[in-house]
Structures are given as C-alpha cells and as structure tokens.
Design a protein around this motif. Structure first.
Motif, PDB file in Angstrom:
ATOM      1  N   ILE A  34       0.845  -1.195   0.000  1.00  0.00           N
ATOM      2  CA  ILE A  34       0.000   0.000   0.000  1.00  0.00           C
ATOM      3  C   ILE A  34       0.876   1.239   0.000  1.00  0.00           C
ATOM      4  N   LYS A  35       0.466   2.227  -0.786  1.00  0.00           N
ATOM      5  CA  LYS A  35       1.218   3.477  -0.887  1.00  0.00           C
ATOM      6  C   LYS A  35       0.248   4.645  -0.735  1.00  0.00           C
ATOM      7  N   VAL A  36       0.656   5.636   0.046  1.00  0.00           N
ATOM      8  CA  VAL A  36      -0.145   6.848   0.238  1.00  0.00           C
ATOM      9  C   VAL A  36       0.734   8.033  -0.138  1.00  0.00           C
ATOM     10  N   ASP A  37       0.259   8.855  -1.080  1.00  0.00           N
ATOM     11  CA  ASP A  37       1.018  10.013  -1.556  1.00  0.00           C
ATOM     12  C   ASP A  37       0.176  11.275  -1.416  1.00  0.00           C
ATOM     13  N   LEU A  38       0.863  12.392  -1.270  1.00  0.00           N
ATOM     14  CA  LEU A  38       0.222  13.695  -1.251  1.00  0.00           C
ATOM     15  C   LEU A  38       0.926  14.568  -2.276  1.00  0.00           C
ATOM     16  N   LYS A  39       0.155  15.035  -3.269  1.00  0.00           N
ATOM     17  CA  LYS A  39       0.746  15.864  -4.312  1.00  0.00           C
ATOM     18  C   LYS A  39      -0.296  16.869  -4.800  1.00  0.00           C
ATOM     19  N   GLU A  40       0.086  18.136  -4.784  1.00  0.00           N
ATOM     20  CA  GLU A  40      -0.751  19.222  -5.286  1.00  0.00           C
ATOM     21  C   GLU A  40      -2.160  19.192  -4.703  1.00  0.00           C
ATOM     22  N   GLY A  41      -2.249  18.887  -3.419  1.00  0.00           N
ATOM     23  CA  GLY A  41      -3.532  18.895  -2.728  1.00  0.00           C
ATOM     24  C   GLY A  41      -4.334  17.608  -2.844  1.00  0.00           C
ATOM     25  N   TYR A  42      -3.813  16.622  -3.563  1.00  0.00           N
ATOM     26  CA  TYR A  42      -4.518  15.348  -3.725  1.00  0.00           C
ATOM     27  C   TYR A  42      -3.835  14.255  -2.921  1.00  0.00           C
ATOM     28  N   LEU A  43      -4.613  13.583  -2.093  1.00  0.00           N
ATOM     29  CA  LEU A  43      -4.145  12.425  -1.345  1.00  0.00           C
ATOM     30  C   LEU A  43      -4.514  11.199  -2.176  1.00  0.00           C
ATOM     31  N   THR A  44      -3.513  10.438  -2.577  1.00  0.00           N
ATOM     32  CA  THR A  44      -3.744   9.273  -3.428  1.00  0.00           C
ATOM     33  C   THR A  44      -3.344   8.009  -2.677  1.00  0.00           C
ATOM     34  N   ILE A  45      -4.265   7.069  -2.639  1.00  0.00           N
ATOM     35  CA  ILE A  45      -4.031   5.776  -2.008  1.00  0.00           C
ATOM     36  C   ILE A  45      -4.002   4.746  -3.124  1.00  0.00           C
ATOM     37  N   SER A  46      -2.932   3.961  -3.179  1.00  0.00           N
ATOM     38  CA  SER A  46      -2.851   2.912  -4.195  1.00  0.00           C
ATOM     39  C   SER A  46      -2.359   1.634  -3.541  1.00  0.00           C
ATOM     40  N   ALA A  47      -2.794   0.526  -4.091  1.00  0.00           N
ATOM     41  CA  ALA A  47      -2.382  -0.785  -3.586  1.00  0.00           C
ATOM     42  C   ALA A  47      -2.117  -1.684  -4.787  1.00  0.00           C
ATOM     43  N   ASN A  48      -1.054  -2.456  -4.698  1.00  0.00           N
ATOM     44  CA  ASN A  48      -0.655  -3.330  -5.801  1.00  0.00           C
ATOM     45  C   ASN A  48      -0.257  -4.684  -5.234  1.00  0.00           C
ATOM     46  N   LYS A  49      -0.785  -5.754  -5.806  1.00  0.00           N
ATOM     47  CA  LYS A  49      -0.516  -7.107  -5.321  1.00  0.00           C
ATOM     48  C   LYS A  49      -0.138  -8.004  -6.484  1.00  0.00           C
ATOM     49  N   VAL A  50       0.895  -8.807  -6.271  1.00  0.00           N
ATOM     50  CA  VAL A  50       1.300  -9.813  -7.244  1.00  0.00           C
ATOM     51  C   VAL A  50       1.508 -11.107  -6.463  1.00  0.00           C
ATOM     52  N   GLU A  51       0.813 -12.161  -6.866  1.00  0.00           N
ATOM     53  CA  GLU A  51       0.927 -13.458  -6.192  1.00  0.00           C
ATOM     54  C   GLU A  51       1.127 -14.563  -7.212  1.00  0.00           C
ATOM     55  N   GLU A  52       1.804 -15.600  -6.786  1.00  0.00           N
ATOM     56  CA  GLU A  52       1.976 -16.779  -7.626  1.00  0.00           C
ATOM     57  C   GLU A  52       1.852 -17.996  -6.716  1.00  0.00           C
ATOM     58  N   THR A  53       1.031 -18.952  -7.120  1.00  0.00           N
ATOM     59  CA  THR A  53       0.894 -20.188  -6.355  1.00  0.00           C
ATOM     60  C   THR A  53       1.218 -21.367  -7.265  1.00  0.00           C
ATOM     61  N   GLU A  54       1.696 -22.420  -6.642  1.00  0.00           N
ATOM     62  CA  GLU A  54       2.080 -23.602  -7.410  1.00  0.00           C
ATOM     63  C   GLU A  54       1.761 -24.837  -6.570  1.00  0.00           C
ATOM     64  N   GLU A  55       1.102 -25.817  -7.181  1.00  0.00           N
ATOM     65  CA  GLU A  55       0.808 -27.078  -6.512  1.00  0.00           C
ATOM     66  C   GLU A  55       1.509 -28.198  -7.272  1.00  0.00           C
ATOM     67  N   LYS A  56       2.089 -29.124  -6.515  1.00  0.00           N
ATOM     68  CA  LYS A  56       2.787 -30.253  -7.121  1.00  0.00           C
ATOM     69  C   LYS A  56       2.174 -31.553  -6.616  1.00  0.00           C
ATOM     70  N   ASP A  57       2.277 -32.594  -7.445  1.00  0.00           N
ATOM     71  CA  ASP A  57       1.792 -33.902  -7.019  1.00  0.00           C
ATOM     72  C   ASP A  57       2.876 -34.616  -6.223  1.00  0.00           C
ATOM     73  N   GLU A  58       2.636 -35.873  -5.879  1.00  0.00           N
ATOM     74  CA  GLU A  58       3.605 -36.627  -5.047  1.00  0.00           C
ATOM     75  C   GLU A  58       4.943 -36.841  -5.742  1.00  0.00           C
ATOM     76  N   ASN A  59       4.993 -36.715  -7.062  1.00  0.00           N
ATOM     77  CA  ASN A  59       6.251 -36.844  -7.808  1.00  0.00           C
ATOM     78  C   ASN A  59       6.915 -35.488  -8.056  1.00  0.00           C
ATOM     79  N   GLN A  60       6.428 -34.470  -7.389  1.00  0.00           N
ATOM     80  CA  GLN A  60       6.952 -33.102  -7.510  1.00  0.00           C
ATOM     81  C   GLN A  60       6.758 -32.502  -8.906  1.00  0.00           C
TER      82      GLN A  60
END
Length: 142
Positions: free
Chosen positions: A59-85
């Motif tokens: 999460i990022k909060v910025d203040l510029k020229e009278g504007y308060l800007t809230i932004s959030a960025n998410k990157v996820e990666e999941t991986e499932e393997k069987d019994e043989n990897q």
C-alpha cells in the motif's frame, strides 16, 4: 442443446464468471474496491479505507498538489505439485486499485498520520489548515 436469446446468452455468460473463485477484492481497480468512510471528529478527518488481502508493504499513500492518493498493488503466484513433484497447477494473480481525494494544498505529509491493521487503512488528517499569509516584503530600489 439449449438455445438462448441474445440477452439471455449475455446474462448466462456474465453469470458464469460471477463466482467467488474469480472474485478477489484486491483485483478490482475501481474505486468501489476501496470502500471508504470519512468521519469528522475533534477537528480532524478520520479516513478508513478497506483494503483486505493486502500487506502494509503493498500500500502506498502520496500527497501531491492537494490530492491524497491511495494505491495498492498485489502480485501473487501459487504452485501445486503432485507426489512426484510435478507441477499440477500454477496460478498467477496481479491486481491493483487506486483512489484520490482532494484534501487542499495547505496540508503536508507531516500533517497526515497513517496506520494499517486488519485490512483497514486508517488515516488522520487535520481539517484544511489556513494558508500562512506572508507579510509584503519591501523591494529595495537602487
């Protein structure tokens, strides 16, 4: 085989993806993804922004020229393997949302307090401060 009228087909297709499996609150870049409450209390504005699923570092909060800007960025990666990897499923997700509020040009970063816990960003802002009026400065004529 079932035939659907065009409007029924569109509703069917739209509802096909209307499932919690596809919905992630962090994925929405629309301001509604940041449900916000603004409360006036003790000469301040208390702003509470719902950001479930995000970590403080995302999460990022910025203040510029009278504007308060809230932004959030998410990157996820999941991986499932069987019994043989061997990989049997691998998914990636990225999402962001952003919202701005005009708070006036007389506030500085030091005036704003921010805290994040339990999926809620808490901001405390003083009501807009009055601009400091400068006394006229005399210009020396040579």
């Amino acid at each position: 085989m079932m035939l659907l009228a065009k409007r029924d087909y569109n509703n069917f297709f739209n509802n096909l993806f209307d499932d919690s499996f596809f919905m992630n609150p962090a994925a929405n870049s629309n301001p509604q993804a940041m449900k916000t409450d603004v409360i006036e209390k003790d000469g301040n504005y208390l702003v509470e922004v719902e950001l479930p699923g995000y970590k403080k570092e995302e999460i990022k909060v910025d203040l510029k020229e009278g504007y308060l800007t809230i932004s959030a960025n998410k990157v996820e990666e999941t991986e499932e393997k069987d019994e043989n990897q061997k990989v049997v499923r691998k998914e990636r997700f990225s999402g962001s949302c952003k919202r701005s509020f005009y708070v006036g040009e007389n506030l500085s970063e030091e005036d704003i307090k921010a805290k994040y816990n339990d999926g809620i960003l808490h901001l405390t802002l003083p009501k807009e401060k009055e601009a400091v009026k400068e006394e006229p400065k005399a210009i020396t004529i040579e």
